[in-house]
Design an enzyme around this catalytic site. Structure first.
Site, PDB file in Angstrom:
ATOM      1  CB  SER A  45      -0.972   0.013   1.183  1.00 32.28           C
ATOM      2  OG  SER A  45      -0.312  -0.292   2.395  1.00 32.28           O
ATOM      3  CG  HIS A  87      -0.771  -5.327   1.976  1.00 32.49           C
ATOM      4  ND1 HIS A  87      -0.052  -5.176   3.133  1.00 32.49           N
ATOM      5  CD2 HIS A  87      -0.823  -4.072   1.421  1.00 32.49           C
ATOM      6  CE1 HIS A  87       0.318  -3.918   3.278  1.00 32.49           C
ATOM      7  NE2 HIS A  87      -0.147  -3.226   2.253  1.00 32.49           N
ATOM      8  CG  HIS A 119       5.937  -9.097   7.908  1.00 34.56           C
ATOM      9  ND1 HIS A 119       6.901  -8.300   7.338  1.00 34.56           N
ATOM     10  CD2 HIS A 119       4.834  -8.338   8.043  1.00 34.56           C
ATOM     11  CE1 HIS A 119       6.391  -7.094   7.158  1.00 34.56           C
ATOM     12  NE2 HIS A 119       5.144  -7.083   7.563  1.00 34.56           N
ATOM     13  NE  ARG A 161       2.524  -3.717  12.319  1.00 35.00           N
ATOM     14  CZ  ARG A 161       2.335  -3.838  11.003  1.00 35.00           C
ATOM     15  NH1 ARG A 161       1.785  -2.837  10.325  1.00 35.00           N
ATOM     16  NH2 ARG A 161       2.682  -4.935  10.357  1.00 35.00           N
ATOM     17  CG  ASP A 189      -3.290  -7.964   8.951  1.00 29.29           C
ATOM     18  OD1 ASP A 189      -3.815  -6.888   9.289  1.00 29.29           O
ATOM     19  OD2 ASP A 189      -2.519  -8.072   7.985  1.00 29.29           O
TER      20      ASP A 189
HETATM   21  N1  AMX Z   1       0.918 -19.776   5.777  1.00 25.15           N
HETATM   22  C1  AMX Z   1       1.283 -20.663   4.812  1.00 25.15           C
HETATM   23  N2  AMX Z   1       2.352 -20.498   4.019  1.00 25.15           N
HETATM   24  C2  AMX Z   1       3.113 -19.412   4.241  1.00 25.15           C
HETATM   25  C3  AMX Z   1       2.826 -18.475   5.241  1.00 25.15           C
HETATM   26  C4  AMX Z   1       1.663 -18.672   6.029  1.00 25.15           C
HETATM   27  N3  AMX Z   1       1.267 -17.825   6.968  1.00 25.15           N
HETATM   28  N4  AMX Z   1       3.759 -17.497   5.215  1.00 25.15           N
HETATM   29  C5  AMX Z   1       4.602 -17.822   4.217  1.00 25.15           C
HETATM   30  N5  AMX Z   1       4.205 -18.946   3.619  1.00 25.15           N
HETATM   31  C6  AMX Z   1       4.793 -19.596   2.445  1.00 25.15           C
HETATM   32  C7  AMX Z   1       4.711 -18.645   1.263  1.00 25.15           C
HETATM   33  O1  AMX Z   1       3.413 -18.697   0.651  1.00 25.15           O
HETATM   34  C8  AMX Z   1       5.821 -19.144   0.380  1.00 25.15           C
HETATM   35  O2  AMX Z   1       5.350 -20.322  -0.280  1.00 25.15           O
HETATM   36  P1  AMX Z   1       5.726 -20.605  -1.816  1.00 25.15           P
HETATM   37  O3  AMX Z   1       7.222 -20.559  -1.867  1.00 25.15           O
HETATM   38  O4  AMX Z   1       5.139 -21.932  -2.072  1.00 25.15           O
HETATM   39  O5  AMX Z   1       5.104 -19.495  -2.599  1.00 25.15           O
HETATM   40  C9  AMX Z   1       6.873 -19.566   1.404  1.00 25.15           C
HETATM   41  O6  AMX Z   1       6.160 -19.803   2.633  1.00 25.15           O
HETATM   42  C10 AMX Z   1       7.940 -18.549   1.638  1.00 25.15           C
HETATM   43  O7  AMX Z   1       7.319 -17.351   2.041  1.00 25.15           O
HETATM   44  P2  AMX Z   1       8.092 -16.266   2.956  1.00 25.15           P
HETATM   45  O8  AMX Z   1       9.375 -15.932   2.264  1.00 25.15           O
HETATM   46  O9  AMX Z   1       8.160 -16.749   4.351  1.00 25.15           O
HETATM   47  O10 AMX Z   1       7.077 -15.070   2.946  1.00 25.15           O
HETATM   48  P3  AMX Z   1       6.789 -13.998   1.789  1.00 25.15           P
HETATM   49  O11 AMX Z   1       7.676 -12.851   2.004  1.00 25.15           O
HETATM   50  O12 AMX Z   1       6.792 -14.630   0.439  1.00 25.15           O
HETATM   51  O13 AMX Z   1       5.285 -13.626   2.118  1.00 25.15           O
HETATM   52  C11 AMX Z   1       3.439 -13.027   3.443  1.00 25.15           C
HETATM   53  C12 AMX Z   1       4.946 -12.854   3.233  1.00 25.15           C
HETATM   54  C13 AMX Z   1       2.981 -12.053   4.532  1.00 25.15           C
HETATM   55  C14 AMX Z   1       2.698 -12.689   2.151  1.00 25.15           C
HETATM   56  C15 AMX Z   1       3.171 -14.496   3.877  1.00 25.15           C
HETATM   57  O14 AMX Z   1       3.815 -14.749   5.093  1.00 25.15           O
HETATM   58  C16 AMX Z   1       1.700 -14.803   3.976  1.00 25.15           C
HETATM   59  O15 AMX Z   1       1.057 -15.118   2.972  1.00 25.15           O
HETATM   60  N6  AMX Z   1       1.104 -14.719   5.243  1.00 25.15           N
HETATM   61  C17 AMX Z   1      -0.309 -14.937   5.415  1.00 25.15           C
HETATM   62  C18 AMX Z   1      -1.092 -13.720   4.937  1.00 25.15           C
HETATM   63  C19 AMX Z   1      -0.895 -12.561   5.897  1.00 25.15           C
HETATM   64  O16 AMX Z   1      -1.022 -12.697   7.088  1.00 25.15           O
HETATM   65  N7  AMX Z   1      -0.641 -11.375   5.331  1.00 25.15           N
HETATM   66  C20 AMX Z   1      -0.529 -10.139   6.104  1.00 25.15           C
HETATM   67  C21 AMX Z   1       0.898  -9.621   6.211  1.00 25.15           C
HETATM   68  C22 AMX Z   1       0.948  -8.309   6.962  1.00 25.15           C
HETATM   69  C23 AMX Z   1       0.322  -7.217   6.145  1.00 25.15           C
HETATM   70  O17 AMX Z   1       0.817  -6.851   5.099  1.00 25.15           O
HETATM   71  N8  AMX Z   1      -0.780  -6.673   6.581  1.00 25.15           N
END
Ligand code: AMX
Length: 455
Positions: A258, A288, A334, A343, A389
């Site tokens: 964002s 996000h 994250h 947070r 979140d």
């Molecule tokens: N549940 C399941 N799998 C997860 C995970 C979770 N909570 N967090 C990471 N992973 C997976 C990723 O999808 C990725 O899988 P892939 O290689 O098969 O695509 C792998 O683990 C490596 O990911 P990462 O390097 O640890 O994280 P990232 O930087 O790619 O992604 C984020 C970060 C936040 C998108 C991810 O942790 C996620 O999807 N979390 C759940 C959604 C969430 O809570 N989002 C809110 C974040 C805060 C915000 O912006 N408000």
């Protein structure tokens, strides 16, 4: 309705008794000179190398953005102008008998780098009250939006509608705006947009979920409490929740979707409304900001499927099933943070202080102990800990905001503070249009393969 309909007569943007703008006028030349010096001294220093993996993998740890108002550390979390969350809670103004920082004070801090005096804080508060009303056409536009739209779509459309008020767009179009003045117009638009956004958001809520039964603003309240009031939540602790929530979600450095989307679109000299609406659209993605609605959905799903008292083992199994189904566990992980999000901790402390006997709050607490060890067993996940979140939904739910589809709107209202404050500085620094280079698979092969034809 009287407050909502009353339209605001804009004063000259160069009005002299504008404490915040005057303070910015003092600081901006100093900061501009500092940035010139930094470029002169360090302009040719290398920050980091970029690998092919990083270019393909979402630019993790590529430090290629300049964003001066907040900074994220992977271990200790966010600082707003160098102050962490416990510090802003301690030093920023609070409501009478309240414990949480007031967003008006945080906005001053984000823009100036200083904690506001009481007079300065009051200035922002009064300005937002003065600028916060919506004209009748805007109210009509919002209350005519199709109710089946997602509230984030409604918010984005409403912000685009408000663009008719952009002082920057008008001045640019008429040829009046000169580059050294751009920031002043961005400042005016920031103040208007932030002042109005809670009313816009509350109107969307009451229109979509409460049969258009609107609640007038109460200008005796602070900005956050007034938002809570216009939504229909009038307990003191609900006000405190909104003050806390709207402060801690305000900014998270420049690289998150964002903030980055707003910054990028603004770099093309799109005004605050156009730019922030781009940020809202990014925040509406489930990886996000939309994660906060997903968390509550997921927690309710657990209770529906597994009953009220869920064992740790059952939660572990549920987490593994979620992942097996190809879904993410919302609220965990994250892109930058590698420990529990401060947070999250702040919200956990809030709940421990003010909320007793809420089964969903208890479930969040239980998940905090159960989920990270499970995620640690999935090798690829870089951060098994909860993010912001993971907690916010159950707090909003506790004080009556049950429509979880709406949660990201509250996040977006808060994010308006950081996104718009940053754009004021982006224009004050005269930052250019952003235009990183991109590469193709063929480019990579030609550059690094045997023939190496790319220089
Ligand atoms: N549940 C399941 N799998 C997860 C995970 C979770 N909570 N967090 C990471 N992973 C997976 C990723 O999808 C990725 O899988 P892939 O290689 O098969 O695509 C792998 O683990 C490596 O990911 P990462 O390097 O640890 O994280 P990232 O930087 O790619 O992604 C984020 C970060 C936040 C998108 C991810 O942790 C996620 O999807 N979390 C759940 C959604 C969430 O809570 N989002 C809110 C974040 C805060 C915000 O912006 N408000």
């Amino acid at each position: 309705m009287q407050h909502i309909y009353r339209s605001f007569n804009s004063k000259s943007i160069f009005h002299s008794s504008n404490l915040l703008k005057e303070r910015l006028r003092e600081i901006i030349p100093i900061k501009q000179a500092l940035l010139r010096d930094i470029r002169k001294q360090y302009g040719q220093k290398e920050i980091c190398k970029v690998t092919v993996d990083q270019a393909i993998g979402g630019m993790r740890n590529v430090f290629g953005l300049f964003y001066d108002i907040s900074l994220l550390d992977s271990k200790t979390g966010i600082t707003f102008r160098d102050y962490n969350i416990p510090e802003i809670q301690e030093y920023l103004q609070k409501a009478k008998n309240g414990n949480e920082p007031l967003p008006e004070a945080l906005f001053w801090l984000l823009l100036t780098g200083d904690f506001p005096s009481d007079q300065e804080f009051k200035f922002v508060q009064e300005e937002w009250k003065r600028r916060g009303e919506l004209d009748q056409e805007t109210v009509k536009f919002i209350t005519s939006l199709p109710k089946q739209l997602h509230p984030m779509t409604m918010l984005s459309q409403s912000v685009l509608y408000l663009q008719k008020n952009s002082t920057f767009q008008q001045a640019y179009e008429s040829g009046k705006a000169t580059k050294p003045q751009y920031w002043e117009y961005y400042y005016e638009d920031a103040m208007d947009l932030v002042a109005k956004i809670p009313r816009v958001a509350a109107l969307i809520y009451r229109h979509k979920y409460k049969n258009g039964n609107l609640i007038s603003s109460d200008n005796s309240l602070d900005w956050a409490a007034n938002y809570s009031h216009m939504m229909g939540f009038d307990q003191f602790n609900a006000y405190e929740l909104f003050r806390m929530y709207l402060s801690i979600h305000a900014d998270h450095e420049g690289g998150n979707v964002s903030a980055h989307a707003t910054h990028l679109v603004g770099s093309a000299l799109a005004d605050q409304y156009l730019s922030y609406s781009a940020g809202i659209n990014g925040l509406a993605g489930p990886l996000h900001g939309l994660a906060n609605q997903e968390v509550l959905k997921w927690l309710i799903e657990i209770r529906e499927k597994l009953g009220d008292k869920v064992s740790n083992e059952k939660i572990q199994e549920y987490v593994l099933n979620t992942i097996r189904e190809g879904r993410v566990v919302p609220g965990y992980g994250h892109a930058v943070l590698r420990y529990t999000d401060p947070r999250y901790i702040h919200q956990k402390n809030f709940a421990e202080r003010l909320i007793k006997d809420d089964p969903l709050v208890e479930l969040v607490k239980q998940c905090y102990h159960v989920i990270p060890p499970v995620l640690k067993t999935i090798g690829k996940i870089q951060n098994p800990w909860p993010n912001v979140d993971a907690h916010s939904g159950v707090l909003l739910n506790h004080y009556g905001l049950k429509e979880f589809e709406y949660y990201t709107v509250v996040f977006a209202v808060s994010r308006a503070l950081g996104c718009t404050a940053n754009l004021v500085w982006a224009r004050a620094f005269g930052l250019p249009i952003e235009r990183p280079g991109s590469i193709t698979m063929r480019w990579i092969e030609e550059k690094f393969g045997e023939n190496q034809s790319v220089k």
